[in-house]
Design a protein around this motif. Structure first.
Motif, PDB file in Angstrom:
ATOM      1  N   GLY A   1      45.671  41.694  30.137  1.00 48.74           N
ATOM      2  CA  GLY A   1      45.757  43.129  29.832  1.00 48.74           C
ATOM      3  C   GLY A   1      45.733  44.024  31.057  1.00 48.74           C
ATOM      4  O   GLY A   1      45.260  45.147  30.994  1.00 48.74           O
ATOM      5  N   GLY A   2      46.212  43.522  32.183  1.00 53.13           N
ATOM      6  CA  GLY A   2      46.350  44.383  33.352  1.00 53.13           C
ATOM      7  C   GLY A   2      45.375  44.089  34.475  1.00 53.13           C
ATOM      8  O   GLY A   2      45.415  44.725  35.515  1.00 53.13           O
ATOM      9  N   GLU A   3      44.490  43.084  34.257  1.00 56.55           N
ATOM     10  CA  GLU A   3      43.507  42.750  35.302  1.00 56.55           C
ATOM     11  C   GLU A   3      44.134  41.797  36.329  1.00 56.55           C
ATOM     12  O   GLU A   3      44.961  40.964  35.987  1.00 56.55           O
ATOM     13  N   GLY A   4      43.698  41.917  37.556  1.00 55.33           N
ATOM     14  CA  GLY A   4      44.108  40.954  38.574  1.00 55.33           C
ATOM     15  C   GLY A   4      45.344  41.382  39.340  1.00 55.33           C
ATOM     16  O   GLY A   4      46.069  42.284  38.926  1.00 55.33           O
ATOM     17  N   SER A   5      45.545  40.739  40.466  1.00 53.33           N
ATOM     18  CA  SER A   5      46.637  41.182  41.339  1.00 53.33           C
ATOM     19  C   SER A   5      47.854  40.273  41.211  1.00 53.33           C
ATOM     20  O   SER A   5      47.761  39.133  40.739  1.00 53.33           O
ATOM     21  N   VAL A   6      48.972  40.802  41.645  1.00 51.55           N
ATOM     22  CA  VAL A   6      50.238  40.091  41.530  1.00 51.55           C
ATOM     23  C   VAL A   6      50.868  40.040  42.916  1.00 51.55           C
ATOM     24  O   VAL A   6      50.914  41.047  43.618  1.00 51.55           O
ATOM     25  N   SER A   7      51.329  38.874  43.313  1.00 51.19           N
ATOM     26  CA  SER A   7      52.104  38.831  44.552  1.00 51.19           C
ATOM     27  C   SER A   7      53.376  38.038  44.314  1.00 51.19           C
ATOM     28  O   SER A   7      53.551  37.414  43.259  1.00 51.19           O
TER      29      SER A   7
ATOM     30  N   VAL B   1      57.730  33.901  52.676  1.00 51.56           N
ATOM     31  CA  VAL B   1      56.771  34.981  52.934  1.00 51.56           C
ATOM     32  C   VAL B   1      56.077  35.362  51.632  1.00 51.56           C
ATOM     33  O   VAL B   1      56.631  35.166  50.547  1.00 51.56           O
ATOM     34  N   GLU B   2      54.873  35.901  51.774  1.00 52.36           N
ATOM     35  CA  GLU B   2      54.165  36.356  50.581  1.00 52.36           C
ATOM     36  C   GLU B   2      54.134  37.878  50.596  1.00 52.36           C
ATOM     37  O   GLU B   2      53.775  38.493  51.603  1.00 52.36           O
ATOM     38  N   ILE B   3      54.516  38.504  49.491  1.00 53.93           N
ATOM     39  CA  ILE B   3      54.530  39.953  49.402  1.00 53.93           C
ATOM     40  C   ILE B   3      53.460  40.380  48.405  1.00 53.93           C
ATOM     41  O   ILE B   3      53.511  40.003  47.228  1.00 53.93           O
ATOM     42  N   LYS B   4      52.507  41.173  48.856  1.00 55.68           N
ATOM     43  CA  LYS B   4      51.467  41.662  47.935  1.00 55.68           C
ATOM     44  C   LYS B   4      51.986  42.913  47.239  1.00 55.68           C
ATOM     45  O   LYS B   4      52.626  43.761  47.855  1.00 55.68           O
ATOM     46  N   THR B   5      51.663  43.021  45.951  1.00 58.50           N
ATOM     47  CA  THR B   5      52.183  44.168  45.202  1.00 58.50           C
ATOM     48  C   THR B   5      51.075  44.882  44.428  1.00 58.50           C
ATOM     49  O   THR B   5      49.969  44.355  44.278  1.00 58.50           O
ATOM     50  N   LYS B   6      51.431  46.079  43.950  1.00 58.28           N
ATOM     51  CA  LYS B   6      50.523  46.830  43.071  1.00 58.28           C
ATOM     52  C   LYS B   6      51.239  47.093  41.749  1.00 58.28           C
ATOM     53  O   LYS B   6      52.474  47.091  41.691  1.00 58.28           O
ATOM     54  N   HIS B   7      50.455  47.378  40.728  1.00 59.85           N
ATOM     55  CA  HIS B   7      51.064  47.698  39.429  1.00 59.85           C
ATOM     56  C   HIS B   7      50.180  48.706  38.703  1.00 59.85           C
ATOM     57  O   HIS B   7      49.036  48.927  39.103  1.00 59.85           O
ATOM     58  N   THR B   8      50.717  49.296  37.658  1.00 61.20           N
ATOM     59  CA  THR B   8      49.934  50.270  36.888  1.00 61.20           C
ATOM     60  C   THR B   8      49.935  49.903  35.409  1.00 61.20           C
ATOM     61  O   THR B   8      49.909  50.770  34.537  1.00 61.20           O
ATOM     62  N   MET B   9      49.964  48.591  35.130  1.00 62.35           N
ATOM     63  CA  MET B   9      50.079  48.158  33.738  1.00 62.35           C
ATOM     64  C   MET B   9      48.784  48.400  32.957  1.00 62.35           C
ATOM     65  O   MET B   9      47.720  47.970  33.379  1.00 62.35           O
ATOM     66  N   SER B  10      48.903  49.051  31.799  1.00 60.07           N
ATOM     67  CA  SER B  10      47.762  49.171  30.903  1.00 60.07           C
ATOM     68  C   SER B  10      47.774  47.977  29.946  1.00 60.07           C
ATOM     69  O   SER B  10      48.755  47.231  29.887  1.00 60.07           O
ATOM     70  N   ASN B  11      46.719  47.860  29.199  1.00 57.75           N
ATOM     71  CA  ASN B  11      46.629  46.763  28.240  1.00 57.75           C
ATOM     72  C   ASN B  11      47.828  46.756  27.277  1.00 57.75           C
ATOM     73  O   ASN B  11      48.488  45.737  27.085  1.00 57.75           O
TER      74      ASN B  11
END
Ligand code: MIC
Ligand code: SF4
Length: 774
Positions: A726-732, A743-753
């Motif tokens: 439900g939107g917890e944790g990071s995504v790369s 290469v590893e690319i770190k990303t951000k997101h704004t996903m709600s549940n």
């Protein structure tokens, strides 16, 4: 047959549910403590919450940190849709199998009408050319009980202001300039069709609680300065991204010096700075406007609420309410501004414009002047422009170039016709176009000899000026200004002319200088209803009405549901294209000739990203496959789709800027797009992507954009887990380059549940269908 005297709008369905809102606000105050001072935006939004306690107290330190954190689940009062976006909205609504819409709604036929030779020729031709689509919209409207405003009735935002907007109302509109209704004190938000469907089926509509940007107005406008200049100036300050995540709330002593329609102009163009919406408090200037548009009872109720302390100031901010940011504008010293080219935030005061033309090597001549549109076609706008035309005519002058007038609605057109404003324009050589979007949305076939590729400058009173938008010519520079400035520039024909200080030589050799424009705010003898054929149909549903979509149509196609997300992370994704620079919804899904395929996803998908600049080569719409072979972007996407290969796009800032066009999300999804990775994203577009099952990600470190290239192979790490939780944790992203390095690319997101649920189900609609089945 209908006659204009029979026009008896259903006032009840147009009145905001004040008793309910007041009750809800009371509840909100109880939850937050009565000492808490609220902005107007908060009052209206929170009084539309489905469950105030759940929305305001979770994830907000028990109500202390609502703005920017809470997920508001809202129940809007009404929905408005324009003909281009209504097709997808209705196709999606129809898959829900409901007998009628849950809230009052309206459809406005305005985008599909060309502006070429004048209303008398253009309107019937456009109706003929789009008959199948208009018939579809009209039959669906009838079946589900949606008020249908036929082609010719006017532009959505003008019609909404004249009929539906009201202080305290909350509405959604499938068009980015929906905030126009904020001029009349409504919270009106532009959304994609899938969001509109939430409201139409009575599912709560989710919005991350916006921050509130206060704009304090002091002083008062005079002379050449107009409401448009407030927003042209503000756009320059804020830039096209500056309003993202904010509602712009105007307040202060200058408010009551603006006309209601002027406030609407200001709110309309708040879309250009990315704001969620803009709004004005209830003002004495709203009363005459409501009265003259057949809504005296609403004026009375709003007045009572605003002046009765025990009714908690629902229509005004609390004294001492805190804004997240505050900007002050002194109307008394505000100069007219001219914004452009190619971006609405490049703002130059008129006194500096001639210099800017020289420094930037912009064209010295103006090739066309266009006034009106949803932004600027009020009675006051037209009366002030008319004043300038009269002054010039009296001096023996005619516009030096083509001069077009687009009335925003039949009510405005008929009133201007009666008051001889239109004949003044026409006698001066102006061309009055249909009451529709026309040239603003690329439905403009120029006959002035300017052809594709010709570098030229036009002046418009519109709101948006992206490359290629108006006439399909990427070299046309659209400079945005008030209708008064556009009118004056049309007489001078020169971009270095300053109407406030310069003069024009008349045919007899004398020097003519304009006096500052004046004009009435509202028509002294009231508004005309105009042609009764342009009145809306009733909002009563008629369930037996057949709604036909021919299986062989090239204009309309029933939607097929998208596949759900797999039970694991995505592997083997490829970068379809790395976009450089601005990438608006016009870039992703162009309008103009493509408007005709708005109801046919496979057909319109052939325009996907055709305006995008290739970051590696600088070419527009040239994509390279792994083997080095080149094609157009949609061709490569289709080829990969046929091979079962899914893909992502890499982009820079404010990806999806501009409109509410959900095609810009649907088309990539349809062609196999799974992820959009950008430096930042525009709000409406980001939501549209989530609703259609595309994952929007942003770079944690902007510089990583440089590490990625077209055709890179990508695997998501943590995405599936994040969606499941439900939107917890990071995504790369694990990115494999052509040369085999990783290469590893770190990303951000704004996903709600809830949004995670959309992606997992394949789309928001899939989830809705699933919930209804269970
Ligand atoms: C626009 O002004 O760009 C449009 C055309 O009205 C769009 C809507 C659309 O593309 O359907 C908008 O602003 O949302
Ligand atoms: Fe129509 Fe232009 Fe207004 Fe969009 S901005 S609704 S295209 S007039």
């Amino acid at each position: 047959t209908k006659s204009s005297h029979d026009y008896n709008p259903d006032i009840e369905s147009r009145t905001p549910p004040y008793p309910k809102l007041l009750k809800r606000l009371h509840e909100v105050r109880r939850l937050l403590g009565s000492a808490r001072q609220l902005t107007l935006a908060e009052k209206i939004l929170y009084s539309h919450l489905d469950n105030p306690e759940e929305s305001l107290l979770s994830n907000t330190d028990n109500g202390l940190n609502i703005r920017g954190n809470a997920n508001l689940k809202l129940k809007p009062d009404r929905v408005a849709m324009q003909d281009a976006s209504a097709q997808m909205a209705l196709l999606q609504f129809m898959t829900c199998n409901l007998p009628s819409t849950a809230v009052p709604a309206s459809i406005h036929c305005d985008h599909m009408i060309v502006g070429e030779r004048g209303a008398d020729v253009d309107l019937p031709e456009s109706i003929k050319g789009n008959k199948e689509v208009f018939d579809f919209l009209e039959s669906a409207a009838k079946k589900y009980g949606i008020e249908f405003w036929p082609p010719g009735a006017g532009i959505i935002h003008q019609t909404v202001l004249e009929n539906y907007a009201a202080p305290g109302l909350m509405m959604l509109g499938t068009d980015s300039h929906t905030p126009n209704a904020g001029g009349l004190g409504a919270i009106a938000i532009g959304v994609g069709g899938a969001d509109a469907v939430d409201a139409l089926v009575d599912a709560p509509w989710e919005l991350k609680a916006p921050k509130v940007l206060g704009v304090r107005l002091e002083g008062q406008l005079s002379g050449w300065s107009s409401p448009k200049d407030v927003i042209l100036h503000l756009a320059g300050k804020l830039t096209v991204r500056g309003g993202t995540g904010f509602i712009i709330e105007y307040h202060g002593p200058g408010v009551d010096s603006l006309s209601c329609t002027g406030m609407a102009t200001i709110c309309n163009m708040g879309a250009e700075v990315g704001a969620t919406t803009s709004l004005f408090p209830f003002s004495v200037r709203h009363i005459p406007y409501l009265e003259s548009t057949h809504r005296s009872s609403i004026a009375l109720q709003a007045q009572t609420i605003a002046s009765t302390p025990s009714l908690q100031n629902l229509l005004r901010a609390d004294q001492g309410a805190q804004y997240d940011e505050l900007i002050t504008i002194d109307l008394s010293t505000l100069e007219p501004h001219i914004n452009g080219p190619f971006t609405p935030d490049l703002s130059t005061p008129v006194s500096k414009f001639a210099e800017a033309v020289k420094t930037n090597n912009w064209p010295q001549t103006v090739s066309a002047g266009l006034i009106g549109s949803c932004t600027n076609s009020s009675y006051q706008d037209m009366a002030r422009s008319e004043d300038l035309v009269k002054q010039a005519s009296a001096a023996g002058l005619r516009p030096a170039i083509d001069f077009f007038v687009t009335p925003g609605s039949e009510q405005i057109r008929a009133t201007l016709d009666r008051d001889q404003t239109l004949s003044t324009f026409e006698e001066a050589g102006g061309i009055v176009l249909a009451n529709a979007c026309g040239p603003c949305i690329g439905q403009w076939k120029r006959t002035d000899g300017v052809s594709k590729g010709d570098n030229n400058a036009i002046f418009t009173s519109y709101n948006r000026n992206f490359r290629g938008r108006n006439d399909g010519n990427p070299e046309t520079m659209n400079f945005l200004a008030s209708p008064e400035i556009v009118t004056a520039m049309s007489y001078a024909g020169s971009t270095t002319f300053n109407p406030l200080t310069d003069s024009i030589t008349t045919p007899t050799g004398t020097q003519f200088r304009f006096s500052p424009p004046t004009g009435a705010e509202l028509p002294p003898s009231g508004f005309e209803v105009g042609n009764p054929d342009f009145l809306p149909t009733s909002g009563a549903p008629s369930p037996s009405t057949p709604v036909v979509v021919s299986p062989t149509s090239d204009r309309l196609a029933i939607l097929e549901p998208f596949d759900p997300f797999p039970d694991h992370n995505l592997t083997g994704l490829r970068v379809l294209y790395k976009v450089q620079g601005k990438c608006t919804t016009d870039t992703i899904s162009a309008a103009g000739p493509w408007l005709k395929y708005k109801g046919h996803l496979p057909n319109i998908s052939a325009n996907t990203l055709i305006g995008a600049v290739n970051a590696a080569t600088g070419e527009v719409n040239v994509a390279y496959d792994v083997d080095g072979s080149s094609s157009s972007i949609p061709e490569l996407a289709q080829k990969w789709k046929d091979q079962g290969l899914e893909w992502l796009v890499v982009a820079e800032h404010n990806y999806g800027e501009g409109s509410a066009r959900e095609h810009a999300a649907l088309q990539p999804r349809y062609l196999g797009g799974r992820v959009i990775l950008a430096k930042s994203l525009a709000r409406i577009h980001e939501t549209n992507l989530k609703k259609q099952g595309v994952v929007p990600l942003t770079f944690e470190n902007e510089k990583d954009y440089d590490l990625m290239d077209a055709c890179d192979e990508v695997e998501t790490v943590g995405l599936y887990e994040m969606l499941k939780s439900g939107g917890e944790g990071s995504v790369s992203l694990k990115v494999k380059k052509k040369d085999g390095t990783e290469v590893e690319i770190k990303t951000k997101h704004t996903m709600s549940n809830d949004q995670c649920g959309f992606i997992l189900a394949g789309s928001a609609l899939n989830l809705l269908a699933k919930m209804k089945r269970s």
